[in-house]
Design an enzyme around this catalytic site. Structure first.
Site, PDB file in Angstrom:
ATOM      1  N   ASP A  42      -3.877  -7.931  -2.865  1.00 51.78           N
ATOM      2  CA  ASP A  42      -2.435  -7.700  -2.991  1.00 51.78           C
ATOM      3  C   ASP A  42      -1.799  -7.657  -1.602  1.00 51.78           C
ATOM      4  OD1 ASP A  42      -3.388  -5.174  -2.095  1.00 51.78           O
ATOM      5  OD2 ASP A  42      -3.542  -4.509  -4.166  1.00 51.78           O
ATOM      6  N   ASP A  44       0.844  -5.429   0.403  1.00 49.47           N
ATOM      7  CA  ASP A  44       1.680  -4.238   0.410  1.00 49.47           C
ATOM      8  C   ASP A  44       2.705  -4.349   1.526  1.00 49.47           C
ATOM      9  OD1 ASP A  44       0.311  -3.000  -1.708  1.00 49.47           O
ATOM     10  OD2 ASP A  44      -1.298  -2.453  -0.336  1.00 49.47           O
ATOM     11  N   ASP A 134      -5.562   4.482   7.487  1.00 47.97           N
ATOM     12  CA  ASP A 134      -6.935   4.925   7.713  1.00 47.97           C
ATOM     13  C   ASP A 134      -7.630   4.189   8.862  1.00 47.97           C
ATOM     14  OD1 ASP A 134      -6.919   2.688   6.067  1.00 47.97           O
ATOM     15  OD2 ASP A 134      -8.022   3.611   4.415  1.00 47.97           O
TER      16      ASP A 134
HETATM   17  P1  ATP Z   1      -8.093  -3.559  -0.939  1.00 48.72           P
HETATM   18  O1  ATP Z   1      -8.687  -4.820  -0.467  1.00 48.72           O
HETATM   19  O2  ATP Z   1      -9.025  -2.760  -1.769  1.00 48.72           O
HETATM   20  O3  ATP Z   1      -6.743  -3.703  -1.552  1.00 48.72           O
HETATM   21  P2  ATP Z   1      -6.630  -2.079   1.020  1.00 48.72           P
HETATM   22  O4  ATP Z   1      -6.994  -1.629   2.406  1.00 48.72           O
HETATM   23  O5  ATP Z   1      -5.488  -3.005   0.879  1.00 48.72           O
HETATM   24  O6  ATP Z   1      -7.947  -2.674   0.396  1.00 48.72           O
HETATM   25  P3  ATP Z   1      -5.111  -0.348  -0.668  1.00 48.72           P
HETATM   26  O7  ATP Z   1      -5.604   0.771  -1.543  1.00 48.72           O
HETATM   27  O8  ATP Z   1      -4.460  -1.509  -1.273  1.00 48.72           O
HETATM   28  O9  ATP Z   1      -6.399  -0.786   0.156  1.00 48.72           O
HETATM   29  O10 ATP Z   1      -4.172   0.334   0.426  1.00 48.72           O
HETATM   30  C1  ATP Z   1      -3.288  -0.410   1.226  1.00 48.72           C
HETATM   31  C2  ATP Z   1      -3.204   0.204   2.624  1.00 48.72           C
HETATM   32  O11 ATP Z   1      -2.732   1.552   2.545  1.00 48.72           O
HETATM   33  C3  ATP Z   1      -4.519   0.305   3.368  1.00 48.72           C
HETATM   34  O12 ATP Z   1      -4.854  -0.880   4.014  1.00 48.72           O
HETATM   35  C4  ATP Z   1      -4.248   1.429   4.334  1.00 48.72           C
HETATM   36  O13 ATP Z   1      -3.494   0.991   5.430  1.00 48.72           O
HETATM   37  C5  ATP Z   1      -3.388   2.368   3.510  1.00 48.72           C
HETATM   38  N1  ATP Z   1      -4.186   3.377   2.795  1.00 48.72           N
HETATM   39  C6  ATP Z   1      -4.633   3.315   1.518  1.00 48.72           C
HETATM   40  N2  ATP Z   1      -5.316   4.418   1.181  1.00 48.72           N
HETATM   41  C7  ATP Z   1      -5.301   5.222   2.270  1.00 48.72           C
HETATM   42  C8  ATP Z   1      -5.809   6.520   2.557  1.00 48.72           C
HETATM   43  N3  ATP Z   1      -6.508   7.209   1.648  1.00 48.72           N
HETATM   44  N4  ATP Z   1      -5.578   7.031   3.783  1.00 48.72           N
HETATM   45  C9  ATP Z   1      -4.876   6.339   4.700  1.00 48.72           C
HETATM   46  N5  ATP Z   1      -4.374   5.133   4.502  1.00 48.72           N
HETATM   47  C10 ATP Z   1      -4.564   4.564   3.308  1.00 48.72           C
HETATM   48 MG    MG Z   2      -4.585  -3.646  -0.934  1.00 49.03          MG
END
Ligand code: ATP
Ligand code: MG
Length: 434
Positions: A42, A44, A134
């Site tokens: 996705d 964001d 994170d």
């Molecule tokens: P995925 O490939 O699983 O989507 P992702 O890193 O995009 O991995 P998401 O859950 O979509 O994970 O979260 C989007 C963004 O939000 C992350 O890349 C990070 O910057 C931030 N984020 C998400 N969860 C946390 C957390 N628990 N603590 C800090 N930042 C977070």
């Molecule tokens: Mg994501």
């Protein structure tokens, strides 16, 4: 980074927010995965517009308020998450007090005694937003104003080094939100990255902090751990850092005792999950959960039989006990726990193959899963006297062949019964027969 790989709808949102005078960036996994030539799940978006301001611009926007207040913008089946820059938790008040007063709609950041972040709806600027993400590779901000990536924490270098590095003090960041322990492991496995030394060091000790996470959130995170195509690698890291034992205490205990059957069953179940995903086949959480919990279930079941309980009630009671204990950690929804129980209960039915039984079993909606589960048990060394092969042959057999197989079962069953009866006379105290 090419714009063609980015979802057109999220680009549209960036342009519209810019036109309305706001900053807007694609951030997180979308940018990271594109830089790594992977397909993002996705895209964001982060912006300095507040949820209310975003809603005014987009008719198709909805404010969602669970942990954070964010906005979902819907385009057909695609939902894009837009979140307002948040202040870095540790100095949120300072930032809010200085230059960003305009953005403060509510002062709402709180920590529990152990440093866990309870709410953080304090709006901030991009620098603050960077600090509450994170890992460095998750904090790359892509803008359509000059098609550049803003990198405040050397995330690009870590992408090149294939390193997962926590922003800020790792221990403090895990304490703020222990789910980051799971994210570190999941992303390291998914991206095939090394976890940077200081980021990895507190993992083992912080695993325990997951006990304070609500079981519903933990369950959601668990699904992400095992159904993203890297279940086996993820599981090995979870075990290495003592996290698996926290998520599945009963199974973890058997692993800690070096129980070989448990080890092989889990390795095989997770390997199956990964290869099914690779082949585009369906995977169900019920099956995998049934497998993960099978070793302690099977052990308890054996104890109940030894104590003289009949097989069917022994299975029911064991399933109940194991599931109730597991629910304290992960809240497994009924839509998974019911089929899970059925897969287990079918393990008692599969040995009954005489007469019409086999044919009736084959017609059950849970047959396929139960049969696969049987093969899994055998692959992990359970001796079921060729039961899996029998069912494989039976499914491949023609109608007359099937009848012959059923009849043979009838005979063996008759023989076993007479044998049992005779033996029972000799040793009336024996409970070892099923
Ligand atoms: P995925 O490939 O699983 O989507 P992702 O890193 O995009 O991995 P998401 O859950 O979509 O994970 O979260 C989007 C963004 O939000 C992350 O890349 C990070 O910057 C931030 N984020 C998400 N969860 C946390 C957390 N628990 N603590 C800090 N930042 C977070
Ligand atoms: Mg994501």
């Amino acid at each position: 980074m090419s714009r063609r790989q980015i979802s057109p709808n999220s680009l549209k949102i960036l342009y519209r927010l810019n036109e309305a005078g706001f900053q807007a960036y694609i951030v997180g996994g979308g940018v990271r995965d594109l830089l790594l030539m992977q397909t993002p799940k996705d895209f964001d978006i982060a912006t300095d517009a507040t949820p209310e301001e975003i809603k005014k611009i987009f008719g198709n926007a909805r404010i969602i308020g669970r942990r954070f207040k964010i906005v979902h913008i819907q385009f057909g089946r695609e939902i894009i998450e837009v979140s307002t820059f948040r202040a870095a938790p540790e100095n949120s008040v300072a930032i809010v007090g200085d230059s960003l007063a305009r953005k403060v709609t509510h002062l709402d950041s709180a920590h529990s005694e152990n440093g866990m972040l309870l709410r953080d709806n304090v709006y901030g600027d991009i620098e603050g937003d960077v600090m509450r993400r994170d890992f460095t590779v998750n904090a790359l901000y892509y803008t359509v104003q000059n098609f550049a990536i803003h990198d405040y924490v050397q995330g690009m270098a870590d992408i090149q080094r294939r390193t997962l590095r926590m922003i800020g003090d790792p221990l403090q960041r895990y304490r703020e939100d222990p789910v980051r322990v799971l994210r570190a492991i999941r992303l390291a496995a998914k991206l095939d990255f090394a976890i940077e030394k200081n980021t990895a060091a507190p993992l083992q000790d912080c695993a325990r902090l997951l006990e304070s996470i609500p079981p519903a959130r933990l369950f959601d995170e668990c699904l992400k751990l095992f159904f993203a195509g890297q279940a086996q690698k993820t599981y090995r890291l979870l075990k290495q850092y003592g996290v698996f034992q926290i998520l599945f205490p009963a199974t973890g205990e058997l692993l800690d005792q070096n129980d070989e059957g448990t080890r092989v069953l889990l390795e095989n179940a997770l390997e199956n999950t990964d290869s099914r995903i690779r082949e585009g086949k369906s995977v169900t959480p019920a099956f995998l959960l049934a497998a993960i919990l099978w070793p302690p279930l099977h052990k308890l079941f054996g104890q109940k039989l030894a104590a003289g309980t009949q097989p069917l009630p022994a299975m029911h009671e064991s399933a109940q006990t194991i599931i109730m204990a597991q629910l304290e950690r992960l809240s497994i929804p009924k839509r998974y726990s019911i089929p899970m129980r059925e897969i287990w209960e079918y393990q008692l039915q599969l040995p009954r193959r005489s007469g019409k039984h086999a044919e009736i079993m084959l017609g059950h909606k849970r047959f396929r899963a139960a049969y696969d589960f049987l093969l899994l048990r055998e692959s992990a060394g359970e001796d079921l006297q060729g039961l899996g092969q029998w069912w494989t042959d039976y499914q491949n057999a023609s109608a007359p062949e099937r009848e012959k197989m059923q009849a043979e079962q009838m005979k063996t069953r008759h023989n076993t019964r007479t044998r049992k009866r005779k033996r029972r006379v000799k040793s009336p105290g024996s409970h070892s027969e099923q």
